[in-house]
Design a protein around this motif. Structure first.
Motif: not given
Length: 72
Positions: A24-28, A34-36, A59-60
């Motif tokens: 997967x693309x690991x960006x929100x 960047x995701x956790x 980022x929440x």
């Protein structure tokens, strides 16, 4: 950024048929951050045990498995 994660594999009716590992693309998808880091999470459904990956984003934003951008 790309990452491999384990997500629930569900049929067209929403019933779980296993777990699949996908890239997967690991960006929100909401803000682009960047995701956790992933952590294993075990749950039970219909009497069977499944282990998938979960994460918390700085980022929440809560990004659900079906919201991930899967890379073929």
């Amino acid at each position: 950024m790309m990452k491999k994660v384990r997500i629930p594999n569900r049929d067209i009716y929403g019933y779980i048929i296993g777990v699949k590992k996908v890239k997967v693309n690991w960006r929100c998808p909401y803000c682009g951050e960047k995701m956790g880091e992933t952590k294993p999470y075990t749950f039970y459904e219909k009497g069977k045990r499944y282990t998938i990956d979960i994460w918390y984003n700085k980022c929440g934003h809560a990004v659900k498995h079906h919201d991930l951008e899967i890379i073929k």
